[in-house]
Write a protein that holds these residues in place. Structure first.
Motif, short mmCIF file in Angstrom:
data_model
loop_
_atom_site.label_atom_id
_atom_site.label_comp_id
_atom_site.label_asym_id
_atom_site.label_seq_id
_atom_site.Cartn_x
_atom_site.Cartn_y
_atom_site.Cartn_z
N MET A 90 0.87 -1.19 0.00
CA MET A 90 0.00 0.00 0.00
C MET A 90 0.91 1.25 0.00
SD MET A 90 -3.31 -1.34 0.46
CE MET A 90 -4.28 -0.25 1.50
N PRO A 150 -17.05 -1.66 2.54
CA PRO A 150 -16.89 -1.40 1.11
C PRO A 150 -17.64 -0.18 0.60
CG PRO A 150 -18.27 -3.35 1.48
CD PRO A 150 -17.66 -2.98 2.81
N VAL A 154 -13.31 1.75 3.16
CA VAL A 154 -12.56 0.96 2.17
C VAL A 154 -12.78 1.51 0.76
CG1 VAL A 154 -12.20 -1.32 1.15
CG2 VAL A 154 -12.49 -1.12 3.62
N ALA A 155 -14.00 1.95 0.48
CA ALA A 155 -14.26 2.59 -0.82
C ALA A 155 -13.37 3.81 -0.98
CB ALA A 155 -15.74 2.98 -0.94
N GLN A 157 -10.51 4.35 0.34
CA GLN A 157 -9.11 3.96 0.13
C GLN A 157 -8.86 3.52 -1.32
OE1 GLN A 157 -9.41 1.39 3.58
NE2 GLN A 157 -7.51 2.26 4.38
N ILE A 158 -9.82 2.78 -1.87
CA ILE A 158 -9.70 2.35 -3.27
C ILE A 158 -9.70 3.57 -4.20
CG2 ILE A 158 -11.01 1.27 -5.16
CD1 ILE A 158 -9.84 -0.97 -3.74
N MET A 161 -6.45 5.40 -4.02
CA MET A 161 -5.41 4.72 -4.80
C MET A 161 -5.55 5.03 -6.28
SD MET A 161 -5.34 0.99 -2.91
CE MET A 161 -5.57 0.17 -4.50
N GLU A 162 -6.80 4.97 -6.75
CA GLU A 162 -7.04 5.24 -8.18
C GLU A 162 -6.70 6.68 -8.53
OE1 GLU A 162 -10.55 1.85 -8.72
OE2 GLU A 162 -11.08 3.98 -8.81
N ILE B 29 -20.65 0.46 -4.83
CA ILE B 29 -19.26 0.66 -4.41
C ILE B 29 -18.36 0.76 -5.64
CG2 ILE B 29 -19.62 -0.59 -2.25
CD1 ILE B 29 -18.13 -2.97 -3.48
N PRO B 30 -17.10 1.21 -5.46
CA PRO B 30 -16.20 1.32 -6.61
C PRO B 30 -16.10 0.00 -7.39
CG PRO B 30 -15.22 2.40 -4.71
CD PRO B 30 -16.45 1.70 -4.22
N LEU B 33 -13.28 -2.59 -6.69
CA LEU B 33 -13.44 -3.23 -5.38
C LEU B 33 -14.48 -4.34 -5.46
CD1 LEU B 33 -12.84 -3.33 -2.33
CD2 LEU B 33 -14.55 -1.53 -2.00
N MET B 37 -13.84 -8.34 -4.84
CA MET B 37 -14.56 -9.10 -3.81
C MET B 37 -15.30 -10.28 -4.44
SD MET B 37 -16.20 -5.85 -1.67
CE MET B 37 -16.98 -6.74 -0.30
N ASP B 109 -2.49 -4.46 -3.33
CA ASP B 109 -3.20 -3.42 -2.57
C ASP B 109 -4.71 -3.65 -2.60
OD1 ASP B 109 -3.20 -2.83 -5.28
OD2 ASP B 109 -2.36 -0.83 -5.07
N LEU B 113 -7.44 -4.80 0.48
CA LEU B 113 -8.67 -4.05 0.76
C LEU B 113 -9.93 -4.87 0.49
CD1 LEU B 113 -7.59 -0.56 -0.63
CD2 LEU B 113 -8.00 -1.17 1.76
N ALA B 117 -12.81 -5.61 3.11
CA ALA B 117 -14.20 -5.28 2.79
C ALA B 117 -15.13 -6.48 2.95
CB ALA B 117 -14.28 -4.73 1.36
#
Lengths: 294, 294
Positions: A90, A150, A154-155, A157-158, A161-162, B29-30, B33, B37, B109, B113, B117
């Motif tokens: 990360m 999520p 956590v969403a 964080q994703i 990152m993007e 959600i993204p 992600l 999942m 990464d 996550l 999640a």
């Protein structure tokens, strides 16, 4: 910082630390796992989330024992997210708050599991708090799992990152931070007010307050990464620039970022007034978060 | 496998897959992600845990809708543990069930996550299941968080890692597997029986049953890693030997391991009889787990 607030924060940091101890004393688990969990949980930190929860509760009620499991659960979830965030895959950080990060001390494998354990244990301690009704437990767990899962943290964080791979605009930046930081702060004030038997309308205003508080928190974080003092921060400055992070100063310049922070602060305080309770502490905490130097 | 059981497993695997879909359709959600999942959650797998939960419920009651959130939550927690276990810092596996592991497809990464999640979302879906009372939700969350957290599955994983560096005896090996595999299986049968309104005595016998079932599961896993067919297993055999894992065949030899499995099976079936309910399916599942070839 006003000295009344300073005392309030100090007192409650100590209260928090003693509650962490009591929740871990009763936990019969492998030594290395406990060490790793406690290492990050006790690695200082401002305890802003539990103190916010407590201040929100105390705006409406007085039997603070009812908040203890939520205080610790909330900080455990925040801590797990830092432990996983710091991992080589990360953000790959060696230091946090002036101390070696969890995986530098315990190894990556243990750090991953310690994070998982902190997250899971947080739901356990709420679910078996003898001072809470089943209805209260379900409310708290429902809110906390949504805020941290999520569709919450956590969403964020994703998306964060993007965002490193592209250029985001202000709207996207706000969305990222509302999820990544804001959702847990929203849980903090909501849980406090709910346990204190605030009305639904009051809770709604506090949630809006927390939304802006999360943005204030983040814009100040971004500002400190440009103008902050490494010794006070306990970490290197300029890492956002190095990591090509989307930040407020990058989008708006330092002056623009400060202006935006003032705008968010006005909005936060407006909702705080509408929550119509004894919110002195929340007001002072808002100013503290906005002006902190670490 | 008896064809009645085969039908039962197939039917309920399909039921399970449709429930997973419905829990993820409503999740905004993204994209990346969600993909990550679902990739691991839908990557096949025997669904032994949810099917056990269902069989345990059906030994006492018929309105299976009450189990849906628990079925999916349980398998999500099992799946998150696999995603994290496969990471380079842990077991460093490139393939699982014949497919690339999560981090090989989505990056480390995102895999970290996605695991976080899955874990968090499992508590959320139980906490907001409209078919469960608050009392039932609290019971399930309390049990599931303990079974999967620092005094359950995560403890087993830490002890398992430590065991790679040393030689463990049979007692320690049983403890590791009781925690690492057994606790979630115990949750499966307990949750099913509880939701089906079994008596406390029945639940206690089922918990003992599940303890032995977990050991059967593990000893068969160890045996397959020596004698199994790579094509059927979807992974390489002999990896325990390579990774210096403590296993039943290593401690007892293959014949000794098979004898031990038969001993565990006798104990499991003894407790199943004492649970004194319509446990045909549980009996067949026990034999299936004991004799499976993948």
């Amino acid at each position: 910082m006003e000295s009344v607030l300073k005392d309030y924060i100090n007192t409650n940091q100590q209260l928090f630390d003693s509650k962490v101890k009591s929740y871990f004393e009763q936990l019969d688990i492998p030594t290395e796992l406990k060490k790793s969990m406690l290492y990050s949980l006790e690695a200082g930190g401002k305890r802003i989330r539990p103190i916010l929860l407590l201040a929100s509760y105390e705006a409406y009620a007085t039997e603070v024992e009812k908040t203890y499991s939520s205080l610790v659960a909330l900080e455990m979830i925040h801590t797990y997210s830092l432990v996983h965030d710091d991992l080589p895959a990360m953000d790959d950080d060696d230091y946090r708050r002036g101390l070696l990060t969890n995986h530098k001390v315990f190894g990556e494998d243990t750090a991953i599991l310690a994070g998982d354990a902190l997250l899971t244990y947080s739901f356990e301690i709420i679910s078996r708090d003898p001072l809470l009704s089943d209805k209260e437990k379900v409310y708290l767990i429902q809110y906390l799992s949504k805020a941290s899962g999520p569709s919450g943290m956590v969403a964020g964080q994703i998306l964060d990152m993007e965002a490193e791979k592209t250029q985001v605009d202000l709207e996207q930046l706000e969305k990222i931070h509302a999820l990544k930081t804001g959702e847990l702060l929203r849980f903090a004030v909501t849980a406090g007010a709910y346990l204190g038997n605030a009305t639904e309308e009051q809770i709604n205003h506090l949630q809006d307050f927390a939304y802006y508080l999360g943005l204030i928190f983040q814009v100040q974080d971004d500002i400190l990464d440009v103008t902050g003092d490494e010794a006070k921060l306990g970490k290197a400055v300029g890492s956002d620039e190095t990591n090509n992070k989307s930040t407020y100063p990058k989008l708006l310049g330092i002056d623009g970022a400060i202006e935006m922070k003032n705008h968010y602060t006005e909005k936060a305080l407006e909702h705080l007034r509408k929550a119509n309770a004894d919110t002195d502490k929340l007001l002072q905490l808002t100013n503290y978060i906005s002006e902190r130097d670490h």
